[in-house]
Design a protein around this motif. Structure first.
Motif, mmCIF file in Angstrom:
data_model
loop_
_atom_site.group_PDB
_atom_site.id
_atom_site.type_symbol
_atom_site.label_atom_id
_atom_site.label_comp_id
_atom_site.label_asym_id
_atom_site.label_seq_id
_atom_site.Cartn_x
_atom_site.Cartn_y
_atom_site.Cartn_z
ATOM 1 N N ASP A 5 0.608 -1.360 -0.261
ATOM 2 C CA ASP A 5 0.310 -0.265 -0.320
ATOM 3 C C ASP A 5 0.866 1.187 -0.022
ATOM 4 O O ASP A 5 0.664 2.315 -0.508
ATOM 5 C CB ASP A 5 -0.875 -0.132 1.220
ATOM 6 C CG ASP A 5 -2.543 1.173 1.177
ATOM 7 O OD1 ASP A 5 -2.374 1.128 0.032
ATOM 8 O OD2 ASP A 5 -2.525 0.918 2.320
ATOM 9 N N THR A 6 2.254 1.250 0.704
ATOM 10 C CA THR A 6 3.134 2.670 0.493
ATOM 11 C C THR A 6 3.745 2.749 -0.656
ATOM 12 O O THR A 6 4.200 3.752 -0.784
ATOM 13 C CB THR A 6 4.165 1.829 1.823
ATOM 14 O OG1 THR A 6 3.255 1.570 3.331
ATOM 15 C CG2 THR A 6 4.956 3.175 1.944
ATOM 16 N N VAL A 7 3.778 1.762 -1.093
ATOM 17 C CA VAL A 7 4.699 2.022 -2.304
ATOM 18 C C VAL A 7 3.808 1.607 -3.477
ATOM 19 O O VAL A 7 3.665 2.952 -4.576
ATOM 20 C CB VAL A 7 5.798 0.918 -3.205
ATOM 21 C CG1 VAL A 7 5.980 0.804 -3.935
ATOM 22 C CG2 VAL A 7 6.405 0.790 -1.665
ATOM 23 N N TYR A 8 2.773 1.358 -3.639
ATOM 24 C CA TYR A 8 1.836 0.896 -4.789
ATOM 25 C C TYR A 8 0.431 1.792 -4.783
ATOM 26 O O TYR A 8 0.318 1.455 -6.110
ATOM 27 C CB TYR A 8 2.049 -0.334 -5.699
ATOM 28 C CG TYR A 8 2.920 -1.263 -5.915
ATOM 29 C CD1 TYR A 8 3.541 -1.122 -7.141
ATOM 30 C CD2 TYR A 8 3.741 -2.012 -4.783
ATOM 31 C CE1 TYR A 8 4.758 -1.703 -7.239
ATOM 32 C CE2 TYR A 8 4.349 -2.761 -5.338
ATOM 33 C CZ TYR A 8 5.042 -2.877 -6.099
ATOM 34 O OH TYR A 8 6.431 -3.676 -6.299
ATOM 35 N N ASN A 9 -0.229 1.807 -4.269
ATOM 36 C CA ASN A 9 -0.712 2.689 -4.202
ATOM 37 C C ASN A 9 -0.599 4.431 -4.168
ATOM 38 O O ASN A 9 -0.343 4.671 -3.489
ATOM 39 C CB ASN A 9 -1.730 2.081 -3.019
ATOM 40 C CG ASN A 9 -3.328 3.415 -2.491
ATOM 41 O OD1 ASN A 9 -3.694 3.745 -3.325
ATOM 42 N ND2 ASN A 9 -3.595 3.261 -1.523
ATOM 43 N N ASP A 10 -1.045 4.842 -5.235
ATOM 44 C CA ASP A 10 -0.709 6.387 -6.010
ATOM 45 C C ASP A 10 -2.183 7.586 -4.327
ATOM 46 O O ASP A 10 -1.347 8.498 -4.142
ATOM 47 C CB ASP A 10 -2.228 6.520 -7.034
ATOM 48 C CG ASP A 10 -0.195 6.243 -8.298
ATOM 49 O OD1 ASP A 10 0.422 5.433 -8.301
ATOM 50 O OD2 ASP A 10 -1.295 6.256 -9.363
ATOM 51 N N ASP A 11 -2.930 6.758 -4.088
ATOM 52 C CA ASP A 11 -3.885 7.664 -3.361
ATOM 53 C C ASP A 11 -3.370 7.774 -2.216
ATOM 54 O O ASP A 11 -3.687 8.875 -1.780
ATOM 55 C CB ASP A 11 -5.229 6.880 -2.773
ATOM 56 C CG ASP A 11 -6.605 7.436 -2.716
ATOM 57 O OD1 ASP A 11 -6.154 8.783 -3.037
ATOM 58 O OD2 ASP A 11 -7.463 7.068 -1.639
ATOM 59 N N LYS A 12 -1.722 7.636 -2.050
ATOM 60 C CA LYS A 12 -1.030 7.388 -0.786
ATOM 61 C C LYS A 12 -1.093 9.171 -0.853
ATOM 62 O O LYS A 12 -0.171 9.223 0.704
ATOM 63 C CB LYS A 12 0.239 7.176 -0.832
ATOM 64 C CG LYS A 12 1.179 7.357 -1.616
ATOM 65 C CD LYS A 12 2.251 6.171 -1.749
ATOM 66 C CE LYS A 12 3.314 6.155 -2.917
ATOM 67 N NZ LYS A 12 4.294 5.297 -2.866
ATOM 68 N N VAL B 172 11.354 6.193 -5.475
ATOM 69 C CA VAL B 172 10.913 6.210 -7.506
ATOM 70 C C VAL B 172 9.854 6.399 -6.926
ATOM 71 O O VAL B 172 9.089 6.612 -8.397
ATOM 72 C CB VAL B 172 11.798 5.228 -7.944
ATOM 73 C CG1 VAL B 172 13.538 5.297 -7.881
ATOM 74 C CG2 VAL B 172 11.453 3.955 -6.944
ATOM 75 N N SER B 173 8.867 5.953 -6.646
ATOM 76 C CA SER B 173 7.152 5.684 -6.862
ATOM 77 C C SER B 173 5.909 6.866 -7.111
ATOM 78 O O SER B 173 5.977 6.873 -7.694
ATOM 79 C CB SER B 173 6.388 4.554 -5.611
ATOM 80 O OG SER B 173 6.186 5.411 -4.096
ATOM 81 N N LEU B 174 7.524 7.811 -6.557
ATOM 82 C CA LEU B 174 6.356 9.212 -6.795
ATOM 83 C C LEU B 174 6.713 9.340 -8.433
ATOM 84 O O LEU B 174 5.800 10.265 -8.731
ATOM 85 C CB LEU B 174 7.577 10.259 -5.879
ATOM 86 C CG LEU B 174 6.807 11.421 -5.642
ATOM 87 C CD1 LEU B 174 5.655 11.328 -4.961
ATOM 88 C CD2 LEU B 174 8.078 12.732 -5.373
ATOM 89 N N HIS B 175 7.950 8.624 -8.957
ATOM 90 C CA HIS B 175 7.692 8.928 -10.070
ATOM 91 C C HIS B 175 6.675 8.908 -11.213
ATOM 92 O O HIS B 175 5.729 9.612 -11.886
ATOM 93 C CB HIS B 175 9.139 8.782 -10.713
ATOM 94 C CG HIS B 175 9.049 9.039 -12.311
ATOM 95 N ND1 HIS B 175 8.560 8.615 -13.145
ATOM 96 C CD2 HIS B 175 9.776 10.380 -13.124
ATOM 97 C CE1 HIS B 175 8.801 9.074 -14.705
ATOM 98 N NE2 HIS B 175 9.539 10.009 -14.657
ATOM 99 N N ARG B 176 6.043 7.852 -10.713
ATOM 100 C CA ARG B 176 4.677 7.282 -11.150
ATOM 101 C C ARG B 176 3.174 7.834 -11.146
ATOM 102 O O ARG B 176 2.459 7.745 -11.572
ATOM 103 C CB ARG B 176 4.248 5.851 -10.542
ATOM 104 C CG ARG B 176 3.081 4.769 -11.024
ATOM 105 C CD ARG B 176 2.784 3.952 -10.584
ATOM 106 N NE ARG B 176 2.095 4.095 -8.870
ATOM 107 C CZ ARG B 176 2.617 3.508 -7.655
ATOM 108 N NH1 ARG B 176 3.979 3.036 -7.523
ATOM 109 N NH2 ARG B 176 2.652 4.545 -7.146
ATOM 110 N N VAL B 177 3.636 8.380 -9.239
ATOM 111 C CA VAL B 177 2.188 8.672 -8.824
ATOM 112 C C VAL B 177 2.337 10.325 -9.571
ATOM 113 O O VAL B 177 1.009 10.436 -10.178
ATOM 114 C CB VAL B 177 2.617 9.488 -7.551
ATOM 115 C CG1 VAL B 177 1.336 10.545 -6.970
ATOM 116 C CG2 VAL B 177 2.806 8.008 -6.303
ATOM 117 N N PHE B 178 3.391 10.761 -9.672
ATOM 118 C CA PHE B 178 3.041 12.045 -10.871
ATOM 119 C C PHE B 178 2.475 11.964 -11.924
ATOM 120 O O PHE B 178 2.064 12.725 -12.444
ATOM 121 C CB PHE B 178 4.352 13.150 -10.930
ATOM 122 C CG PHE B 178 5.172 13.719 -10.018
ATOM 123 C CD1 PHE B 178 4.800 15.119 -10.379
ATOM 124 C CD2 PHE B 178 5.584 13.736 -8.481
ATOM 125 C CE1 PHE B 178 4.453 16.562 -9.305
ATOM 126 C CE2 PHE B 178 4.764 14.339 -7.515
ATOM 127 C CZ PHE B 178 5.251 15.800 -7.809
#
Length: 240
Positions: free
Chosen positions: A103-110, A138-144
């Motif tokens: 949830d911490t890494v893959y959930n964009d809704d974080k 690095v997951s921030l890149h995906r969220v953006f």
């Protein structure tokens, strides 16, 4: 009134400037209480929980390079294992730990993004090169990318890729190099006064972001309470 002259680029910290954790805590993702018994959690003192997160973060902060989301996930598994070990009364299983880490890494809704971001960033990108300089993974890149903001930024500097955190010069110099601009041609915005002062020592222009506080454009360093105050600072027409 344009306070900053000859600017070519604007660099933004991400957390507390453009976005914040949806739960109010960076390490409590949206589905945290799907895996953690909320009643048991609430019986723990704030200090006890804080120490558990701090000890787990000591491990995470020692991992200088985290280059992929898979690596990020693996490290957050270890993070929440350590957190669980510090709080045995929560009785977290391996499945629970994996669930929280995922949830911490893959959930964009974080994260939630402040409303003014979606108005201000596209308009600023018409006049300046924009960049992210953030202590993050690095997951921030995906969220953006998924929220539709990534293409407005010509550089996206993350500490887990560079291997150092702000205020290390390499974080700023990487962004300046990728934008092909000089320090004096850049404006940096961060919610940390330490980072703001360090950027200024390097020759960058810098502004402190203090979300929810009253803006003060006369203080040193300058402070803004919302992103669209930049239209005043840069003497830009907010309507265009």
């Amino acid at each position: 009134m344009c306070i900053f002259r000859n600017l070519k680029g604007i660099l933004f910290d991400s957390g507390r400037v453009l976005n914040s954790p949806r739960t109010g805590h960076w390490f409590i993702p949206p589905n945290f209480f799907k895996y953690v018994d909320k009643e048991k959690f609430n019986l723990l003192s704030e200090d006890t929980v804080g120490r558990a997160f701090q000890r787990a973060f000591q491990y995470l902060s020692q991992q200088n390079f985290i280059l992929t989301e898979t690596e990020e996930f693996e490290h957050f598994i270890e993070f929440y294992k350590l957190f669980s070990n510090e709080l045995p009364s929560l009785e977290l299983s391996q499945t629970d730990v994996l669930g929280i880490a995922s949830d911490t890494v893959y959930n964009d809704d974080k994260f939630y993004f402040y409303d003014d971001v979606f108005e201000t960033i596209p308009k600023l990108s018409k006049n300046y090169k924009l960049g992210i300089v953030s202590d993050t993974w690095v997951s921030l890149h995906r969220v953006f990318k998924n929220i539709g903001l990534r293409n407005y930024f010509s550089t996206f500097v993350m500490s887990s890729i560079v291997g150092v955190v702000k205020p290390h010069d390499l974080m700023f110099n990487t962004a300046l190099s990728e934008l092909k601009i000089k320090p004096e041609e850049a404006l940096f915005i961060d919610d940390s006064i330490v980072n703001v002062k360090s950027a200024k020592k390097m020759g960058l222009n810098a502004i402190l972001m203090a979300r929810g506080e009253k803006s003060n454009l006369d203080m040193e360093p300058m402070k803004i309470g919302q992103l669209d105050d930049l239209f005043v600072v840069l003497d830009l027409d907010k309507g265009k």
